[in-house]
Design a protein around this motif. Structure first.
Motif, PDB file in Angstrom:
ATOM      1  N   PRO A  76      31.585  31.781  25.609  1.00 10.93           N
ATOM      2  CA  PRO A  76      31.778  33.011  26.380  1.00 10.93           C
ATOM      3  C   PRO A  76      32.031  32.698  27.853  1.00 10.93           C
ATOM      4  CG  PRO A  76      29.476  32.741  25.780  1.00 10.93           C
ATOM      5  CD  PRO A  76      30.246  31.648  25.109  1.00 10.93           C
ATOM      6  N   LEU A  77      32.803  33.528  28.474  1.00 13.34           N
ATOM      7  CA  LEU A  77      33.097  33.366  29.901  1.00 13.34           C
ATOM      8  C   LEU A  77      31.926  33.888  30.712  1.00 13.34           C
ATOM      9  CD1 LEU A  77      36.778  34.624  29.924  1.00 13.34           C
ATOM     10  CD2 LEU A  77      35.995  32.268  29.966  1.00 13.34           C
ATOM     11  N   ASP A  78      31.715  33.295  31.872  1.00 13.24           N
ATOM     12  CA  ASP A  78      30.671  33.776  32.779  1.00 13.24           C
ATOM     13  C   ASP A  78      31.089  35.104  33.369  1.00 13.24           C
ATOM     14  OD1 ASP A  78      29.173  31.520  32.316  1.00 13.24           O
ATOM     15  OD2 ASP A  78      30.085  30.398  33.971  1.00 13.24           O
ATOM     16  N   GLU A  79      30.117  35.959  33.573  1.00 12.61           N
ATOM     17  CA  GLU A  79      30.378  37.257  34.198  1.00 12.61           C
ATOM     18  C   GLU A  79      30.714  37.030  35.663  1.00 12.61           C
ATOM     19  OE1 GLU A  79      30.291  40.427  32.988  1.00 12.61           O
ATOM     20  OE2 GLU A  79      30.075  39.604  30.977  1.00 12.61           O
ATOM     21  N   PRO A  80      31.783  37.645  36.147  1.00  5.63           N
ATOM     22  CA  PRO A  80      32.111  37.469  37.583  1.00  5.63           C
ATOM     23  C   PRO A  80      31.101  38.226  38.440  1.00  5.63           C
ATOM     24  CG  PRO A  80      33.618  38.998  36.544  1.00  5.63           C
ATOM     25  CD  PRO A  80      32.753  38.430  35.457  1.00  5.63           C
ATOM     26  N   ASP A  81      30.817  37.682  39.599  1.00 12.30           N
ATOM     27  CA  ASP A  81      29.926  38.363  40.528  1.00 12.30           C
ATOM     28  C   ASP A  81      30.639  39.555  41.145  1.00 12.30           C
ATOM     29  OD1 ASP A  81      27.914  36.567  40.073  1.00 12.30           O
ATOM     30  OD2 ASP A  81      28.557  35.205  41.684  1.00 12.30           O
ATOM     31  N   SER A  82      29.979  40.672  41.148  1.00 11.93           N
ATOM     32  CA  SER A  82      30.592  41.885  41.697  1.00 11.93           C
ATOM     33  C   SER A  82      30.089  42.160  43.116  1.00 11.93           C
ATOM     34  CB  SER A  82      30.306  43.080  40.799  1.00 11.93           C
ATOM     35  OG  SER A  82      28.893  43.272  40.699  1.00 11.93           O
ATOM     36  N   LYS A  83      29.565  41.147  43.762  1.00 10.49           N
ATOM     37  CA  LYS A  83      29.044  41.321  45.126  1.00 10.49           C
ATOM     38  C   LYS A  83      30.097  41.108  46.154  1.00 10.49           C
ATOM     39  CE  LYS A  83      24.455  39.908  43.818  1.00 10.49           C
ATOM     40  NZ  LYS A  83      23.379  38.999  43.983  1.00 10.49           N
TER      41      LYS A  83
END
Length: 83
Positions: A76-83
């Motif tokens: 699975p791909l890492d979740e991108p940071d939404s910060k």
């Protein structure tokens, strides 16, 4: 690919010339509007029938099993940071 285009072009030109020759020998023929539509529909049905792909059940099962195993092997791909 170029050979196919040349052959298709030659066939189209020959049929167009044949149609023009027949037209010059006969009187104009009034065709109903539905005739070209039915002709195109029949050509589409014939094309779909001619180039259909009917795999064997074992071949399809093998293909689906391989696809599922490749999907399960993916990380699975890492979740991108939404910060």
């Amino acid at each position: 690919m170029t050979g196919v285009l040349l052959v298709n072009g030659a066939i189209t030109t020959a049929l167009f010339g044949l149609g023009r020759a027949i037209m010059s020998l006969t009187a104009p023929v009034a065709l109903p509007l539905w005739l070209p539509i039915v002709t195109c529909a029949l050509a589409a049905v014939w094309g779909m029938w001619r180039y259909r792909w009917t795999p064997e059940p074992a071949e399809m099962d093998s293909f689906l099993d391989e696809a599922l195993s490749q999907i399960q092997a993916m990380t699975p791909l890492d979740e991108p940071d939404s910060k």
